[in-house]
Write an enzyme that holds these catalytic residues in place. Structure first.
Site, short mmCIF file in Angstrom:
data_model
loop_
_atom_site.label_atom_id
_atom_site.label_comp_id
_atom_site.label_asym_id
_atom_site.label_seq_id
_atom_site.Cartn_x
_atom_site.Cartn_y
_atom_site.Cartn_z
N ASP A 94 0.86 -1.17 0.00
CA ASP A 94 0.00 0.00 0.00
C ASP A 94 0.90 1.23 0.00
O ASP A 94 1.51 1.56 1.02
CB ASP A 94 -0.90 0.02 1.24
CG ASP A 94 -1.92 -1.11 1.27
OD1 ASP A 94 -1.68 -2.15 0.65
OD2 ASP A 94 -2.95 -0.93 1.95
N LYS A 160 -6.80 3.38 -3.02
CA LYS A 160 -7.14 3.33 -1.58
C LYS A 160 -7.36 4.75 -1.08
O LYS A 160 -6.61 5.66 -1.41
CB LYS A 160 -6.00 2.64 -0.82
CG LYS A 160 -6.14 2.62 0.69
CD LYS A 160 -4.96 1.88 1.32
CE LYS A 160 -4.95 2.03 2.83
NZ LYS A 160 -3.79 1.33 3.44
N LYS A 190 -10.04 0.21 -2.03
CA LYS A 190 -9.90 -0.03 -0.59
C LYS A 190 -10.29 1.23 0.17
O LYS A 190 -9.71 2.30 -0.03
CB LYS A 190 -8.47 -0.44 -0.24
CG LYS A 190 -8.26 -0.69 1.25
CD LYS A 190 -6.87 -1.22 1.54
CE LYS A 190 -6.60 -1.28 3.03
NZ LYS A 190 -5.24 -1.81 3.33
#
Length: 225
Positions: A94, A160, A190
């Site tokens: 991430d 995300k 996400k």
């Protein structure tokens, strides 16, 4: 709650521990809780990836963060951090974008930054953290869409919402909807940051989220029965 079962939601959760004060003991507890809850993955800082891999008690994946939390790192540093995390056992990365680049419309710079990490960890699932709350406040919907499109162009697997550390806040239904509009079903989405109840989680899933980043996983799941 609603049309979601506890097991369905658990299978979408990255059970997260990114506090600076976290220790290997905390990661061991996180892994045990992840196995008990049946979540998809645990997400930890790069230096704790090896501890998470060792502590896993179930089929959970290990995710780690890169350029966290500011994104104001040289791309080569982000790439090396991703490579080291992957070598330690992380299968998902991430990474945080340079939010300033997104706000000034530097699409080429964003693409290059993300592509550097993609190249450094080619076998991982790459999620790109765009700090949606900050982009929406400072640049509006189009700034958020632009960041998502740059992530897609650079080879990301997910976009995300948030690190959870930005003062502008975390995930919102509006942000997820804008992100889903930008990338369609081509990328995962996400939602993370400030998700503390089952109602929060359900609303974000309804808006298009396909993964949830939670530190309060047990509390959220308890709301689904």
């Amino acid at each position: 709650m609603g049309s979601y079962t506890r097991a369905q939601v658990a299978a979408l959760i990255d059970h997260t521990l990114l506090k600076p004060e976290a220790t290997e003991h905390d990661v061991t507890a996180l892994a045990a809780e992840a196995a008990e809850l049946g979540v998809f993955a645990v997400c930890v800082s790069p230096t704790l990836v090896a501890a998470a891999v060792q502590a896993l008690q179930g089929p959970q994946a290990v995710a780690s963060v890169v350029g966290f939390p500011s994104g104001k790192h040289f791309s080569v540093v982000k790439a090396q951090e991703a490579s080291l995390a992957a070598a330690a056992g992380a299968v998902e990365i991430d990474m945080v974008i340079d939010v300033g680049a997104a706000l000034r419309g530097d699409t080429a710079g964003m693409r290059a930054d993300i592509a550097a990490v993609r190249t450094a960890a080619p076998d991982t699932v790459l999620k790109v953290i765009v700090e949606s709350a900050a982009l929406l406040r400072l640049g509006g919907d189009e700034a958020l869409r632009g960041a998502c499109r740059a992530a897609e162009d650079a080879g990301a697997d997910f976009v995300k919402t948030s690190t959870g550390f930005h003062p502008d806040g975390g995930a919102s239904v509006h942000a997820v909807a804008v992100m889903a509009d930008a990338v369609g079903a081509r990328l995962g989405i996400k939602a993370s940051g400030g998700i503390r109840t089952a109602a929060d989680a359900a609303a974000l899933l309804d808006a298009g989220a396909t993964r949830l980043g939670l530190s309060a996983s047990r509390t959220v799941l308890d709301g689904f029965g």
